[in-house]
Scaffold this motif. Sequence first.
Motif: not given
Length: 353
Positions: A205-209, A291-305
């Motif tokens: 699962t890819v969280t946050g797209v 195989k992957f699916q997407t989902a909304d970002a979870r609380m605490g997820d960040v865009v990153g750098c």
Amino acid sequence: MEVLITGGAGFIGSTIASACEDNGITPIILDDFSRGLRSFAARHAYYEGDIADAQVLNRIFTDHPEIEDVIHCAAKIVVPESVAQPLDYYDNNVGKSITLLQELAKHGVKRFILSSTASMYEPGENYMVDETAETNPQSPYAASKALLERVMRDFAATGRMQCLALRYFNPIGADPQMRTGLQDPNPTHVLGKMIEAHRTGGTFTVTGVDWPTRDGSGLRDYVHVWDLARAHVAALQQFDGIMRDAEREAVSEPTGLLNPNYNIINLGTGTGTTVFELVEAFGNATGHPLKFQTADARMGDVVGCATLTGKAERLLGWKAELSIADGVRHSLQWSEKLPEALENEPARATAGS
């Protein structure tokens, strides 16, 4: 040339030890084996003990009086654990490291390299950071590394030791010769979850797209652990030049705040890797799309750098050479070998060196 590597039985430290050996540098290992494997250390001269144990350090320098260089990899590194047990992290990563520096100075160590973290950075506008970017550590783990760097900078200002911090984010892969790798059979990081999905036939699962990145997924900074090891070796080999650079910067800085005995270098690919790009690299490494699916970002997820690496290229003559797909492939190969390595791990050390 001999170099003391603290935490040299861990994932990164053991890989650095192999890279040193491959380049004619003799590694001496100090590890308490709380996480490191004795089988990793047994390939070299090694000592079991705490980095703040003066008796152990005395024994090391009695046996190896020529040591003038230290690579410091020993640290607690689990971010959620650091949130739950912050005092343990500050005690281990900062307090014990201060004692280590004091003892090393007594034994005449001249050069100290910290295997540090880039997770202390405040992401910039384009989510890429260089060594001048603001720091704003968001966990006790990251803060402990930032505090230790401040200690190193202040100590280096006394002229008793020259210090270098190498900052990076997410190591992946294993020693390409499969001598060592990650000791954890069930890693919880993103690549670990991908490997689990691949092995079980599950779906990752890819969280946050909808992040403001090139493809909407989070930006991460994966770098092959062998490339990191190469950078540490290059830092040993180019140390005097690195400090001449620090001296030039200190002279040109009108406030006099820069330190001629202290420097910072970022390590990474220079571009970062999005989660979708890691999914693609995983498929390239295995020959089968993950195989992957997407989902909304979870609380605490960040865009990153991710880090810019121009300074590493200039001062170390270094850039990442292995691809993210190489990192995936080597991680998979090592995960197949790890159960046997853990099964054969001796219950306790049999030799001091």
